[in-house]
Motif scaffolding. Structure first.
Motif, PDB file in Angstrom:
ATOM      1  N   LEU A 195       6.667  -1.745 -12.386  1.00  0.00           N
ATOM      2  CA  LEU A 195       7.765  -2.647 -12.731  1.00  0.00           C
ATOM      3  C   LEU A 195       7.829  -3.767 -11.713  1.00  0.00           C
ATOM      4  CD1 LEU A 195      11.379  -1.678 -13.728  1.00  0.00           C
ATOM      5  CD2 LEU A 195      11.032  -3.087 -11.694  1.00  0.00           C
ATOM      6  N   LYS A 196       8.019  -4.989 -12.200  1.00  0.00           N
ATOM      7  CA  LYS A 196       8.215  -6.135 -11.321  1.00  0.00           C
ATOM      8  C   LYS A 196       9.264  -7.045 -11.955  1.00  0.00           C
ATOM      9  CE  LYS A 196       5.922 -10.095  -9.128  1.00  0.00           C
ATOM     10  NZ  LYS A 196       4.661 -10.866  -8.973  1.00  0.00           N
ATOM     11  N   ARG A 197      10.353  -7.275 -11.187  1.00  0.00           N
ATOM     12  CA  ARG A 197      11.426  -8.110 -11.706  1.00  0.00           C
ATOM     13  C   ARG A 197      11.871  -9.092 -10.630  1.00  0.00           C
ATOM     14  NH1 ARG A 197      15.707  -4.181 -14.685  1.00  0.00           N
ATOM     15  NH2 ARG A 197      16.589  -6.215 -15.234  1.00  0.00           N
ATOM     16  N   LEU A 246      -4.843  -2.471   7.873  1.00  0.00           N
ATOM     17  CA  LEU A 246      -4.212  -1.574   6.921  1.00  0.00           C
ATOM     18  C   LEU A 246      -4.603  -2.001   5.520  1.00  0.00           C
ATOM     19  CD1 LEU A 246      -0.603  -1.623   8.466  1.00  0.00           C
ATOM     20  CD2 LEU A 246      -2.551  -0.172   9.104  1.00  0.00           C
ATOM     21  N   ASN A 247      -5.010  -1.050   4.706  1.00  0.00           N
ATOM     22  CA  ASN A 247      -5.410  -1.316   3.321  1.00  0.00           C
ATOM     23  C   ASN A 247      -4.385  -0.665   2.396  1.00  0.00           C
ATOM     24  OD1 ASN A 247      -7.842  -2.415   4.426  1.00  0.00           O
ATOM     25  ND2 ASN A 247      -8.691  -0.353   4.528  1.00  0.00           N
ATOM     26  N   TRP A 248      -3.577  -1.476   1.751  1.00  0.00           N
ATOM     27  CA  TRP A 248      -2.497  -0.970   0.905  1.00  0.00           C
ATOM     28  C   TRP A 248      -2.811  -1.289  -0.558  1.00  0.00           C
ATOM     29  CZ3 TRP A 248       2.481  -2.743   3.983  1.00  0.00           C
ATOM     30  CH2 TRP A 248       2.532  -2.040   5.176  1.00  0.00           C
ATOM     31  N   LYS A 249      -3.091  -0.240  -1.320  1.00  0.00           N
ATOM     32  CA  LYS A 249      -3.373  -0.392  -2.742  1.00  0.00           C
ATOM     33  C   LYS A 249      -2.072  -0.226  -3.528  1.00  0.00           C
ATOM     34  CE  LYS A 249      -8.118   1.336  -2.374  1.00  0.00           C
ATOM     35  NZ  LYS A 249      -9.103   2.366  -2.827  1.00  0.00           N
ATOM     36  N   ARG A 250      -1.772  -1.225  -4.358  1.00  0.00           N
ATOM     37  CA  ARG A 250      -0.524  -1.244  -5.104  1.00  0.00           C
ATOM     38  C   ARG A 250      -0.793  -1.024  -6.587  1.00  0.00           C
ATOM     39  NH1 ARG A 250       2.667  -0.910  -0.633  1.00  0.00           N
ATOM     40  NH2 ARG A 250       2.799  -2.860   0.539  1.00  0.00           N
ATOM     41  N   PRO A 257       2.674  -5.750 -13.366  1.00  0.00           N
ATOM     42  CA  PRO A 257       1.588  -6.404 -12.613  1.00  0.00           C
ATOM     43  C   PRO A 257       0.308  -5.583 -12.652  1.00  0.00           C
ATOM     44  CG  PRO A 257       3.116  -5.352 -11.110  1.00  0.00           C
ATOM     45  CD  PRO A 257       3.708  -5.204 -12.482  1.00  0.00           C
ATOM     46  N   GLU A 258      -0.809  -6.267 -12.526  1.00  0.00           N
ATOM     47  CA  GLU A 258      -2.091  -5.585 -12.404  1.00  0.00           C
ATOM     48  C   GLU A 258      -2.196  -4.921 -11.033  1.00  0.00           C
ATOM     49  OE1 GLU A 258      -4.515  -5.213 -14.663  1.00  0.00           O
ATOM     50  OE2 GLU A 258      -3.246  -6.207 -16.147  1.00  0.00           O
ATOM     51  N   TYR A 267      11.712  -7.620  -6.940  1.00  0.00           N
ATOM     52  CA  TYR A 267      11.989  -6.194  -6.848  1.00  0.00           C
ATOM     53  C   TYR A 267      10.894  -5.474  -7.629  1.00  0.00           C
ATOM     54  CZ  TYR A 267      14.118  -1.629  -7.633  1.00  0.00           C
ATOM     55  OH  TYR A 267      14.348  -0.282  -7.691  1.00  0.00           O
ATOM     56  N   VAL A 268      10.260  -4.471  -6.990  1.00  0.00           N
ATOM     57  CA  VAL A 268       9.170  -3.750  -7.644  1.00  0.00           C
ATOM     58  C   VAL A 268       9.365  -2.250  -7.476  1.00  0.00           C
ATOM     59  CG1 VAL A 268       7.503  -5.631  -7.338  1.00  0.00           C
ATOM     60  CG2 VAL A 268       7.659  -3.827  -5.616  1.00  0.00           C
ATOM     61  N   GLU A 269       8.781  -1.512  -8.400  1.00  0.00           N
ATOM     62  CA  GLU A 269       8.730  -0.059  -8.312  1.00  0.00           C
ATOM     63  C   GLU A 269       7.332   0.393  -8.712  1.00  0.00           C
ATOM     64  OE1 GLU A 269      11.687   1.753 -10.768  1.00  0.00           O
ATOM     65  OE2 GLU A 269      13.390   1.024  -9.573  1.00  0.00           O
ATOM     66  N   GLY A 270       6.892   1.518  -8.151  1.00  0.00           N
ATOM     67  CA  GLY A 270       5.595   2.048  -8.553  1.00  0.00           C
ATOM     68  C   GLY A 270       4.932   2.842  -7.453  1.00  0.00           C
ATOM     69  N   ALA A 271       3.630   2.949  -7.551  1.00  0.00           N
ATOM     70  CA  ALA A 271       2.832   3.773  -6.644  1.00  0.00           C
ATOM     71  C   ALA A 271       2.091   2.901  -5.650  1.00  0.00           C
ATOM     72  CB  ALA A 271       1.845   4.623  -7.431  1.00  0.00           C
TER      73      ALA A 271
END
Length: 289
Positions: free
Chosen positions: A212-214, A204-208, A173-174, A243-247
């Motif tokens: 990985l996105k499945r 709250l400002n959550w930058k994603r 994902p972008e 399901y996602v993984e990352g920062a």
């Protein structure tokens, strides 16, 4: 008495000689070099969902000045979070978040009505800084190959669980940013239901930046708990489940003050009040059955 006097005399003698005697006191903030960052960088493994609930429920539990989104949807996230507090310190926790999708002055987001996670420090800091309705919980997160199971337990009651299988890849994902709304205030020391000082609407400002996105094929279950009644905001239809993984980078800001009566009826959400009878919300049509 003699020993106390002797010690006092010895201390005076040292001071008269100009010799410093240092005592450590950690109830006062010391100098720690660079100031703490206003935001926090994390890496996460997360099950994210959006589900449709009853429009009447959303309208009944959404505080002003927030307005409901076009569809009565709830954001749900269970995250296994590695919080990188400093380059040398990482804290790992499980965290459950639910928010009603809403809008504030043209900015869509979610009103956070439930947050539960491990660790006293992350709970108290989020409540005091941002007004997040955090509660201390016991969580589990198990990933065995493509199978994931996570739970959230409070007062010995496992009131939330998600179980399923990681499915097809949906592509990287972008990066994006999403927003969540909370209320920050100090309940009155003398008058229940009122507040001491201003009440603030916060965001709250959550930058994603997910790597990985499945698709996630599984089930979300709520179980009865008088302390955490998620069953009162029922799942009518799953809109999305991934399901996602990352920062992720989290921060927040004050938006405005609000009249205390805007949030007073909903403050119970952030406390453990099993005696709260709640309110009756009429549902239209077959949903009331």
């Amino acid at each position: 008495m003699f020993c106390v006097q002797a010690t006092a005399c010895a201390m005076r003698a040292i001071l008269l000689k100009g010799e410093a005697h240092m005592a450590k006191l950690r109830f006062v903030q010391g100098s720690s070099g660079a100031p703490a960052s206003a935001s926090l960088n994390n890496t996460v493994r997360t099950v994210r969902a959006t589900y449709e609930t009853d429009a009447e429920i959303v309208r009944a539990m959404l505080p002003r000045p927030l307005v409901p989104a076009a569809r009565p949807e709830v954001f749900l996230q269970f995250a296994h979070v590695a919080m990188h507090v400093t380059p040398e310190t990482t804290v790992e926790i499980g965290a459950l978040t639910l928010g009603l999708m809403c809008d504030y002055e043209g900015t869509p987001g979610g009103y956070v009505f439930h947050m539960a996670m491990e660790g006293e420090s992350v709970v108290t800091s989020g409540r005091e800084r941002f007004g997040e309705p955090k509660k201390i919980a016991e969580t589990t997160f198990e990933k065995d190959g493509n199978h994931v199971r996570a739970t959230c337990t409070r007062h010995g009651i496992t009131y939330f669980e998600v179980d399923g299988t990681i499915g097809e890849d949906q592509g990287k994902p972008e990066p994006f940013e999403e927003y969540f709304y909370c209320y920050k205030g100090l309940p009155s020391i003398s008058t229940p239901g009122e507040f001491d000082g201003d009440v603030f609407l916060t965001r709250l400002n959550w930058k994603r930046n997910y790597s990985l996105k499945r698709r996630f094929d599984g089930q979300i279950r709520f179980h009865e708990s008088a302390y955490d009644p998620l069953v009162d905001v029922p799942i009518r239809r799953i809109v999305s489940l991934d399901y996602v993984e990352g920062a992720t980078n989290t921060s927040g800001q004050l938006l405005r003050t609000v009249p205390s009566e805007f949030i007073a009826p909903f403050w119970v959400q952030r406390n453990d009040v099993p005696s709260n009878p709640g309110i009756d919300v009429p549902l239209i049509g077959s949903k009331a059955a």
